[in-house]
Design a protein around this motif. Structure first.
Motif, PDB file in Angstrom:
ATOM      1  N   GLY A  49       0.827  -1.208   0.000  1.00 25.41           N
ATOM      2  CA  GLY A  49       0.000   0.000   0.000  1.00 25.41           C
ATOM      3  C   GLY A  49       0.857   1.252   0.000  1.00 25.41           C
ATOM      4  O   GLY A  49       0.616   2.195  -0.758  1.00 25.41           O
ATOM      5  N   LEU A  50       1.901   1.244   0.841  1.00 24.49           N
ATOM      6  CA  LEU A  50       2.790   2.399   0.886  1.00 24.49           C
ATOM      7  C   LEU A  50       3.592   2.527  -0.402  1.00 24.49           C
ATOM      8  O   LEU A  50       3.878   3.638  -0.853  1.00 24.49           O
ATOM      9  N   ASP A  51       3.943   1.386  -0.996  1.00 27.74           N
ATOM     10  CA  ASP A  51       4.656   1.436  -2.268  1.00 27.74           C
ATOM     11  C   ASP A  51       3.785   2.114  -3.334  1.00 27.74           C
ATOM     12  O   ASP A  51       4.275   2.943  -4.100  1.00 27.74           O
ATOM     13  N   VAL A  52       2.519   1.738  -3.333  1.00 27.27           N
ATOM     14  CA  VAL A  52       1.608   2.354  -4.298  1.00 27.27           C
ATOM     15  C   VAL A  52       1.530   3.854  -4.045  1.00 27.27           C
ATOM     16  O   VAL A  52       1.553   4.667  -4.975  1.00 27.27           O
ATOM     17  N   TYR A  53       1.489   4.187  -2.762  1.00 22.36           N
ATOM     18  CA  TYR A  53       1.415   5.605  -2.400  1.00 22.36           C
ATOM     19  C   TYR A  53       2.663   6.339  -2.892  1.00 22.36           C
ATOM     20  O   TYR A  53       2.589   7.416  -3.461  1.00 22.36           O
ATOM     21  N   ALA A  54       3.820   5.712  -2.669  1.00 21.67           N
ATOM     22  CA  ALA A  54       5.080   6.318  -3.123  1.00 21.67           C
ATOM     23  C   ALA A  54       5.081   6.463  -4.639  1.00 21.67           C
ATOM     24  O   ALA A  54       5.411   7.524  -5.177  1.00 21.67           O
ATOM     25  N   GLU A  55       4.677   5.399  -5.276  1.00 20.68           N
ATOM     26  CA  GLU A  55       4.726   5.405  -6.732  1.00 20.68           C
ATOM     27  C   GLU A  55       3.759   6.438  -7.307  1.00 20.68           C
ATOM     28  O   GLU A  55       4.014   7.029  -8.351  1.00 20.68           O
ATOM     29  N   ALA A  56       2.661   6.623  -6.603  1.00 21.36           N
ATOM     30  CA  ALA A  56       1.688   7.608  -7.068  1.00 21.36           C
ATOM     31  C   ALA A  56       2.258   9.011  -7.055  1.00 21.36           C
ATOM     32  O   ALA A  56       1.736   9.899  -7.729  1.00 21.36           O
ATOM     33  N   HIS A  57       3.313   9.218  -6.292  1.00 22.69           N
ATOM     34  CA  HIS A  57       3.914  10.543  -6.203  1.00 22.69           C
ATOM     35  C   HIS A  57       5.153  10.672  -7.067  1.00 22.69           C
ATOM     36  O   HIS A  57       5.964  11.578  -6.877  1.00 22.69           O
TER      37      HIS A  57
END
Lengths: 292, 186
Positions: A49-57
């Motif tokens: 989930g955090l990876d997705v969040y990071a990648e989204a940025h």
């Protein structure tokens, strides 16, 4: 022991994912993840989930950065890479030379490795010793602090205890005085008046004929020259009997003082005597006298 | 969800890249850069703000990844998680040391928070994942907490202090937000 439900609800997995845990706590969470598939699954989901969040940025780096950064990175790892292999063969050069010039002396190279290993152990041991010393020093400091705290507490306690004893002594003395003063039947009050030389001097004696107790209570006495004390005498059939010397506090009128027991008396008198008292009264120093 | 593939999801290509990095193949670094730099730079830039510092941190991160690749353990997590964490930690170290220099830590934190709030909409570049989708899933309060924790380098206790909220509230928001995010790729 623990169960995975508790781990899932502990909040530790979230802290792990957010990078809040120290290495020891991280290792603990990793161990739990390998023990419980449910924990592994949850942890992976949180991390993903955090990876997705990071990648989204994601932000494409500005133009020109690729060349600059890659150039410097490659230069750094490129220069680092050759030095490592270059450093490794270096010790082998003298080894080969030695063995070439003198084939019989082949022992130094094998000896070098254990030495290196030994020095490695020595360094590790030194570090461990150093850490242990630092730890001990900290513990020792703590111990010293605790000891001095304890000493302070103990001395406080001692002070408090002796203060309590003093108070108890004072209380019992006060109660005793009160008892003497409140028992006119037991204690006969004898007023001692000043002699012609000391007309303002006044004191009184409380005398219990049955118990032979004698108390003295000073109202006013002339100041004493140095090295002198007032001494009380009981006069029995005209004969003076020592009833003890008055303390400085009693002389100053601070309170009742119990004197020596007197079996029988018809009068009391006080004279000025050298400190500690005399066997017989110095009659010309008589200050107060009174009949029962 | 976006229909573009997520680079955070491991693939055969990623495994091959790890093998080449471990084999000390320097050309793998270029491929690594092309694959991950946008994600790493995004995270770093959001933390350190200044572009030149972000570039320095990205470079440090790549060098560190190159040297530490042996210690990467696939059984503990994905490569993406590992490299983002390395970058993130370096970036956080950077702002912490900067705050030390300024000597007023609170001031620094306030600045970074304020800058983050303002900078946030401008720097969003949803390239792979629908960021709008994330925004839709997370309520603003959860976003705020996650941003502080993830991009601000705050611990949950520090975030509670910063937001003037009870620690329990921050923990609940963080946890809920993480669960929402986790669900996005489940």
């Amino acid at each position: 022991m623990e169960n995975y439900q508790e781990i899932l609800e502990s909040g530790r997995l979230e802290q792990y994912a957010l990078g809040e845990l120290d290495p020891a706590a991280r290792a603990e969470v990793e161990a739990q993840a390998s023990r419980y598939p449910e924990v592994r699954e949850e942890l992976d989901a949180l991390l993903a989930g955090l990876d997705v969040y990071a990648e989204a940025h994601a932000i494409t780096p500005p133009a020109g950065m690729r060349e600059r950064v890659l150039g410097r990175v490659l230069a750094e790892i490129g220069t680092a890479a050759p030095t490592a292999p270059a450093a490794a063969p270096a010790p082998e050069v003298p080894t080969m030379r030695v063995s070439a010039s003198n084939p019989h002396v082949a022992s130094p190279p094998p000896a070098a490795a254990p030495t290196a290993r030994r020095s490695g152990w020595a360094i590790a041991a030194s570090v461990a010793l150093l850490l242990s010393l630092v730890g001990n020093a900290l513990l020792y400091t703590n111990l010293q602090q605790t000891r001095s705290d304890l000493a302070v507490a103990l001395s406080e306690q001692t002070r408090f205890a002796s203060a309590t004893q003093v108070m108890e002594r004072r209380l019992s003395s006060t109660q005793e005085q009160l008892h003497v003063l409140r028992s006119p039947d037991e204690y006969k009050l004898v007023a001692l008046a000043g002699t012609p030389a000391h007309p303002t001097a006044r004191a009184r004696v409380l005398f219990n004929k049955v118990a032979h107790r004698v108390y003295v209570d000073v109202a006013q006495l002339p100041p004493l020259p140095p090295g002198k004390q007032y001494q009380l005498w009981a006069l029995d059939q005209g004969k003076p009997v020592d009833a003890g010397v008055l303390t400085a506090a009693t002389t100053a009128g601070d309170g009742l003082q119990q004197m020596k027991d007197i079996g029988s008396a018809q009068a009391f008198a006080m004279t000025v005597e050298p400190t500690g008292g005399s066997a017989g009264p110095t009659l010309d120093t008589m200050t107060v006298i009174g009949n029962i | 969800m976006s229909d573009e593939p997520l680079i955070s999801i491991p693939t055969a290509a990623e495994a091959a890249l790890v093998r080449r990095l471990r084999a000390r193949d320097e050309t793998a670094m270029t491929e690594f850069y092309d694959r991950y730099s946008a994600a790493l730079y995004g995270v770093i830039q959001r933390i350190v703000k200044a572009e030149d510092e972000a570039e320095d941190v990205l470079q440090e991160a790549l060098v560190k990844i190159w040297h530490a690749i042996e210690s990467y353990d696939p059984s503990k997590g994905r490569l993406f998680t590992w490299v983002v964490n390395i970058s993130r930690n370096l970036a956080i170290d950077k702002i912490r040391s900067r705050q030390h220099r300024v000597s007023s830590r609170t001031q620094g934190l306030d600045d970074s928070l304020a800058a983050q709030r303002q900078a946030a909409p401008a720097t969003f570049r949803p390239e792979h994942v629908g960021l709008q989708e994330i925004t839709k899933q997370l309520v603003p309060e959860q976003r705020q907490v996650i941003d502080l924790l993830y991009f601000g380098g705050f611990t949950q206790s520090e975030a509670a202090e910063e937001l003037n909220l009870p620690l329990g509230t921050v923990k609940t928001r963080a946890r809920t937000a993480l669960k929402v995010l986790a669900k996005l790729i489940r």
